[in-house]
Design a protein around this motif. Structure first.
Motif, PDB file in Angstrom:
ATOM      1  N   LEU A  99       0.859  -1.374   0.052  1.00 43.68           N
ATOM      2  CA  LEU A  99       0.024  -0.033  -0.043  1.00 43.68           C
ATOM      3  C   LEU A  99       0.892   1.207  -0.136  1.00 43.68           C
ATOM      4  O   LEU A  99       0.509   2.175  -0.528  1.00 43.68           O
ATOM      5  N   MET A 100       1.991   1.255   0.474  1.00 38.54           N
ATOM      6  CA  MET A 100       2.934   2.356   0.704  1.00 38.54           C
ATOM      7  C   MET A 100       3.614   2.789  -0.669  1.00 38.54           C
ATOM      8  O   MET A 100       4.084   3.612  -0.896  1.00 38.54           O
ATOM      9  N   SER A 101       3.610   1.594  -1.752  1.00 38.73           N
ATOM     10  CA  SER A 101       3.964   1.869  -3.005  1.00 38.73           C
ATOM     11  C   SER A 101       3.423   2.900  -3.749  1.00 38.73           C
ATOM     12  O   SER A 101       3.776   3.331  -4.678  1.00 38.73           O
ATOM     13  N   ASP A 102       1.931   3.168  -3.406  1.00 42.50           N
ATOM     14  CA  ASP A 102       1.455   4.296  -3.890  1.00 42.50           C
ATOM     15  C   ASP A 102       2.127   5.524  -3.748  1.00 42.50           C
ATOM     16  O   ASP A 102       1.996   6.000  -2.137  1.00 42.50           O
ATOM     17  N   GLU A 103       2.579   6.433  -4.420  1.00 48.06           N
ATOM     18  CA  GLU A 103       3.337   7.687  -4.140  1.00 48.06           C
ATOM     19  C   GLU A 103       2.517   8.709  -3.477  1.00 48.06           C
ATOM     20  O   GLU A 103       2.880   9.490  -2.972  1.00 48.06           O
ATOM     21  N   ARG A 104       1.341   8.622  -3.499  1.00 48.81           N
ATOM     22  CA  ARG A 104       0.267   9.501  -2.968  1.00 48.81           C
ATOM     23  C   ARG A 104       0.352   9.217  -1.260  1.00 48.81           C
ATOM     24  O   ARG A 104      -0.213  10.026  -0.519  1.00 48.81           O
ATOM     25  N   THR A 105       0.521   8.080  -0.963  1.00 48.30           N
ATOM     26  CA  THR A 105       0.380   7.588   0.481  1.00 48.30           C
ATOM     27  C   THR A 105       1.421   7.893   1.252  1.00 48.30           C
ATOM     28  O   THR A 105       2.677   7.810   0.947  1.00 48.30           O
ATOM     29  N   GLY A 121       1.703  19.481  -0.909  1.00 49.64           N
ATOM     30  CA  GLY A 121       0.427  20.129  -1.175  1.00 49.64           C
ATOM     31  C   GLY A 121      -0.964  19.891   0.013  1.00 49.64           C
ATOM     32  O   GLY A 121      -0.539  19.706   0.928  1.00 49.64           O
ATOM     33  N   TYR A 122      -1.783  19.394  -0.387  1.00 44.15           N
ATOM     34  CA  TYR A 122      -3.073  19.150   0.361  1.00 44.15           C
ATOM     35  C   TYR A 122      -3.052  17.400   1.023  1.00 44.15           C
ATOM     36  O   TYR A 122      -2.793  16.870   0.258  1.00 44.15           O
ATOM     37  N   THR A 123      -3.131  17.407   2.335  1.00 42.57           N
ATOM     38  CA  THR A 123      -2.866  15.978   2.880  1.00 42.57           C
ATOM     39  C   THR A 123      -4.328  15.864   3.572  1.00 42.57           C
ATOM     40  O   THR A 123      -4.731  16.899   4.194  1.00 42.57           O
ATOM     41  N   SER A 157      -1.810  12.313   0.244  1.00 42.98           N
ATOM     42  CA  SER A 157      -1.326  13.932  -0.312  1.00 42.98           C
ATOM     43  C   SER A 157      -1.496  13.853  -1.790  1.00 42.98           C
ATOM     44  O   SER A 157      -1.496  12.864  -2.688  1.00 42.98           O
ATOM     45  N   ASP A 158      -2.137  15.052  -2.253  1.00 44.14           N
ATOM     46  CA  ASP A 158      -2.473  15.361  -3.688  1.00 44.14           C
ATOM     47  C   ASP A 158      -1.351  16.183  -4.416  1.00 44.14           C
ATOM     48  O   ASP A 158      -1.452  16.800  -5.497  1.00 44.14           O
ATOM     49  N   GLY A 159      -0.062  16.052  -3.635  1.00 49.09           N
ATOM     50  CA  GLY A 159       0.864  16.760  -4.441  1.00 49.09           C
ATOM     51  C   GLY A 159       1.346  16.297  -5.897  1.00 49.09           C
ATOM     52  O   GLY A 159       1.605  17.242  -6.718  1.00 49.09           O
TER      53      GLY A 159
END
Length: 247
Positions: free
Chosen positions: A92-98, A122-124, A146-148
């Motif tokens: 699940l941490m492989s998603d760069e947004r996590t 950005g926004y978290t 995060s939506d970075g």
């Protein structure tokens, strides 16, 4: 006796400024407004829509990951085996947004966690789900997103869009200024010179116009006026010469 006072109605400053613009400047201003204003509004609406769609997608993905995490943590929490939950956590941490994942045992407190603070751009937003086993809540799973990445993607698209608008405006200005000079400004200058020749009574040389548009018709009318004035002045001079001969 009744007296009336007349007051001069002054025009607004903007109207005065527009009235004082040259034809070239007025055309450039109209092009800039006509191209930039719709493009700006359209781009803003499009980017706002895309930003909202990206945020909705992030929210759905975060809810999905939180649900998967809560479901996958049932057995590890129940058996107090954090190492068995590590592969799911890494996946699940492989998603760069996590940004982070935290698992807390309902009784013992912190159970397992992973954190990537450099992703916090950005926004978290954090979302928690209860871990339920046999009808009882045995822990809490929390996911911070995060939506970075989406923000950077939208910024890149904005830069590309602005560059495209600038190129479009520059090319449009170049083409329209070329047509303006060749089809309007130079013919108007020629009309002005020929009108001055009429005022100076230089009527012997014909005004030649080979255009068939509106300015061409105006130039041909000016040539007709020259011919009429030339014939009239010639007739008047002939009558003057005849009247001056001795009888």
């Amino acid at each position: 006796m009744v007296c009336f006072k007349l007051y001069a109605i002054s025009k607004p400053p903007i109207e005065n400024a527009l009235m004082n613009l040259s034809l070239r400047s007025a055309v450039i201003l109209a092009i800039l407004i006509g191209l930039c204003l719709p493009a700006t509004i359209t781009g803003y609406i499009g980017l706002r829509y895309e930003q909202q769609a990206a945020q909705n997608q992030i929210s759905r993905d975060q809810q999905r990951i939180a649900d998967v995490l809560a479901l996958g943590m049932q057995e590890p929490l129940w058996n107090l085996a954090p190492e068995s939950a590590r592969p799911l956590l890494d996946s699940l941490m492989s998603d760069e947004r996590t940004v982070s994942i935290t698992i807390n045992d309902q009784k013992l407190g912190p159970f397992l966690s992973a954190n990537q603070p450099e992703r916090k751009k950005g926004y978290t937003a954090s979302l928690s789900r209860p871990v339920i086993k046999q009808g009882n809540t045995i822990g809490i799973a929390t996911v911070e997103f995060s939506d970075g990445i989406s923000t950077q993607h939208i910024k890149r698209k904005l830069q590309i869009y602005l560059l495209a608008v600038i190129v479009q405006v520059v090319l449009s200005l170049a083409l329209i200024l070329f047509l303006l000079n060749s089809r309007i400004l130079r013919p108007l200058k020629k009309l002005t010179e020929q009108s001055q020749r009429l005022a100076d009574r230089q009527l012997n040389q014909a005004f030649i116009w080979r255009r068939h548009d509106e300015l061409g018709h105006l130039g041909q009318s000016l040539e007709s006026t020259r011919q009429a004035l030339h014939d009239l002045i010639g007739t008047l001079e002939s009558k003057k010469m005849c009247s001056s001969k001795p009888t």
